[in-house]
Design an enzyme around this catalytic site. Structure first.
Site, PDB file in Angstrom:
ATOM      1  N   GLY A 289       0.778  -1.229   0.000  1.00  0.00           N
ATOM      2  CA  GLY A 289       0.000   0.000   0.000  1.00  0.00           C
ATOM      3  C   GLY A 289       0.810   1.279   0.000  1.00  0.00           C
TER       4      GLY A 289
ATOM      5  N   GLU B  79       4.896  -6.274   1.302  1.00  0.00           N
ATOM      6  CA  GLU B  79       4.411  -6.521  -0.051  1.00  0.00           C
ATOM      7  C   GLU B  79       4.241  -5.212  -0.837  1.00  0.00           C
ATOM      8  OE1 GLU B  79       1.869 -10.389   1.553  1.00  0.00           O
ATOM      9  OE2 GLU B  79       0.815  -8.544   0.967  1.00  0.00           O
ATOM     10  N   PRO B  80       5.332  -4.491  -1.079  1.00  0.00           N
ATOM     11  CA  PRO B  80       5.229  -3.242  -1.839  1.00  0.00           C
ATOM     12  C   PRO B  80       4.898  -3.516  -3.298  1.00  0.00           C
ATOM     13  CG  PRO B  80       7.526  -3.821  -1.543  1.00  0.00           C
ATOM     14  CD  PRO B  80       6.729  -4.812  -0.722  1.00  0.00           C
TER      15      PRO B  80
ATOM     16  N   ARG C 214      -7.145   3.870 -14.397  1.00  0.00           N
ATOM     17  CA  ARG C 214      -7.176   4.535 -13.094  1.00  0.00           C
ATOM     18  C   ARG C 214      -7.946   5.860 -13.065  1.00  0.00           C
ATOM     19  NH1 ARG C 214      -3.340   6.317 -10.596  1.00  0.00           N
ATOM     20  NH2 ARG C 214      -3.961   5.660  -8.504  1.00  0.00           N
TER      21      ARG C 214
ATOM     22  N   TYR D  20     -10.872   5.429 -10.538  1.00  0.00           N
ATOM     23  CA  TYR D  20     -10.537   5.944  -9.215  1.00  0.00           C
ATOM     24  C   TYR D  20     -10.465   7.475  -9.149  1.00  0.00           C
ATOM     25  CZ  TYR D  20      -8.799   1.122  -8.701  1.00  0.00           C
ATOM     26  OH  TYR D  20      -8.673  -0.236  -8.687  1.00  0.00           O
TER      27      TYR D  20
ATOM     28  N   CYS E 204     -15.997   4.874 -26.522  1.00  0.00           N
ATOM     29  CA  CYS E 204     -17.359   5.414 -26.511  1.00  0.00           C
ATOM     30  C   CYS E 204     -17.973   5.313 -25.121  1.00  0.00           C
ATOM     31  CB  CYS E 204     -18.214   4.677 -27.547  1.00  0.00           C
ATOM     32  SG  CYS E 204     -17.785   5.104 -29.243  1.00  0.00           S
ATOM     33  N   GLU E 205     -17.384   6.029 -24.188  1.00  0.00           N
ATOM     34  CA  GLU E 205     -17.865   6.155 -22.817  1.00  0.00           C
ATOM     35  C   GLU E 205     -17.543   7.564 -22.341  1.00  0.00           C
ATOM     36  OE1 GLU E 205     -19.419   3.938 -20.936  1.00  0.00           O
ATOM     37  OE2 GLU E 205     -19.133   2.066 -22.062  1.00  0.00           O
TER      38      GLU E 205
END
Length: 437
Positions: free
Chosen positions: A241, A278-279, A317, A321, A362-363
């Protein structure tokens, strides 16, 4: 900007390679990675936490090209995986099996059997039913394995996007911390699964060390309790994280995380427990960029759009997000030369124009930046999207029947094509019609 820098003439380079000459050879859209940035990030991360000698397992879900993974494995990295496919890729990248950690909430019987056959180092357990299933399959194969229970410590970073928070109570991941004691009492003496550790992952990205401090204090208290109850605790896995620098000054240095984390874990390391970290994005994100070209510049109401030849199908992303990626042309006038990532800082916007940078899909959600101040753009201009080495190519798709881009790794003066650009013919892969008897 790591190994992506502009020459005094305003030309972007990756290590020793002129990006413009690279694009002439390979085309766009194009993911470009700096091998030396990958190596440097891993080495400096490891050095920051040297006092607890962690097993660093790179999170392959952020970036899974085996040629890039091999660069880390050769430096001693393990791999954090969440599927059978990721275990396969880790092994193809020559990762020693005992340096592979297998997490993931939905492990299938086939994946579990494959992981057991490969002899991976640690299973991170997500639920009671999953434990029982893994134990059943391990018993069938007569294999003894190590496991850590994933615990949700109910700790989050307020700045982490809701879609990437995983450490809160009620999350689909792991078990609530109050259930952990009963879990160990029920399953702690299993014949085939040695439940000997605790695993946490509180989300991504995490922008300050404080959430780690809160979460680690909670799980070390749990470990102390379990040890007092006679459980032989061997593993403490604090997950990943750690943030990447999407814009200047946004993320702390690894040493700042270490100043908080190391003193909390050192007593357990000194007792012989193995620390696992766990990078992912913190190593890979700033090691890669996505190159694109401007197809059209157009007006829409009071907005100005730069329509480029990549989009949410190659870099999800921003659409998923609301993530911001610094972007800048591959060639700029001297007055627009930059040395650091800046996103719309007032003093840096003089002489710039405001654009919504959008893709061809097409969004309405297919955008890469909104209201972004950039040097004046025109058709054919090269645009570089920075910090794209994590959750970029791994989340790409063929939506709208758009082939996926190529990937290139730069190592000093050498250029390596590490993934071919897809063609229209690749859209037919696996579509052969055959009767099933």
């Amino acid at each position: 900007m790591d190994q992506f820098n502009y020459s005094p003439e305003g030309v972007l380079h990756c290590e020793d390679i002129n990006i413009n000459s690279l694009v002439e050879k390979v085309g766009t859209p194009l993911y470009v990675y700096s091998a030396n940035s990958f190596r440097d990030h891993y080495k400096r991360f490891k050095e920051a936490f040297a006092a607890i000698d962690p097993l660093i397992c790179f999170s392959i879900k952020t970036c899974n090209n085996i040629h890039l993974i091999q660069e880390l494995v050769e430096l001693g990295s393990g791999i954090d995986t969440v599927s059978g496919g990721e275990i396969f890729l880790a092994r193809q990248a020559n990762t020693p099996a005992d340096k592979i950690v297998y997490a993931g909430i939905g492990k299938t019987d086939e994946e579990i059997a494959y992981a057991l056959d490969e002899g991976i180092g640690v299973f991170n357990i997500e639920s009671e039913e999953e434990f029982e299933n893994i134990s059943r399959i391990a018993a069938q194969k007569k294999k003894r394995i190590k496991a850590a229970l994933r615990v949700t410590p109910d700790v989050i970073d307020a700045r982490t996007h809701d879609k990437t928070k995983t450490g809160n109570r009620g999350s689909k991941f792991g078990v609530d911390i109050e259930r952990a004691k009963a879990f160990f009492n029920t399953y702690g003496k299993d014949e085939y699964v040695d439940l000997c550790g605790v695993h946490i992952h509180i989300g991504s990205p995490i922008y300050t060390p404080k959430p780690y401090e809160l979460a680690i204090r909670k799980i070390t208290s749990l470990i102390d309790y379990l040890t007092d109850q006679g459980h032989d605790m061997k593993i403490i896995d604090i997950g990943g994280g750690y943030s990447a620098d999407y814009s200047l000054g946004m993320s702390p240095k690894w040493e700042e995380f270490a100043e908080v984390i190391v003193p909390l874990l050192k007593p357990y390391y000194d007792k012989g427990m193995q620390v696992i970290m766990e990078p992912g994005r913190t190593i890979s994100a700033n090691s890669g960029v996505l190159l694109t070209e401007v197809n059209y510049v157009k007006k829409g109401g009071d907005k100005q759009f730069a329509v480029v030849n990549t989009g949410m199908h190659h870099l999800l992303r921003p659409a998923m997000y609301e993530a911001e990626h610094f972007m800048w042309p591959g060639n700029v006038e001297k007055k627009h030369l930059i040395s650091e990532r800046i996103i719309d800082k007032e003093e840096a916007t003089k002489g710039l124009e405001k654009y919504d940078v959008v893709g061809p899909i097409c969004e309405s959600s297919d955008y890469l930046a909104k209201g972004r101040n950039l040097p004046q753009l025109k058709r054919g201009d090269l645009l570089c999207i920075f910090t794209a080495g994590a959750y970029g190519m791994v989340m790409s798709s063929q939506y709208n029947a758009m082939p996926r881009p190529a990937e290139v790794m730069i190592d000093g003066e050498e250029i390596f094509l590490i993934r071919e650009r897809e063609s229209y013919q690749d859209l037919l892969t696996g579509l052969e019609k055959r009767k099933i008897d």
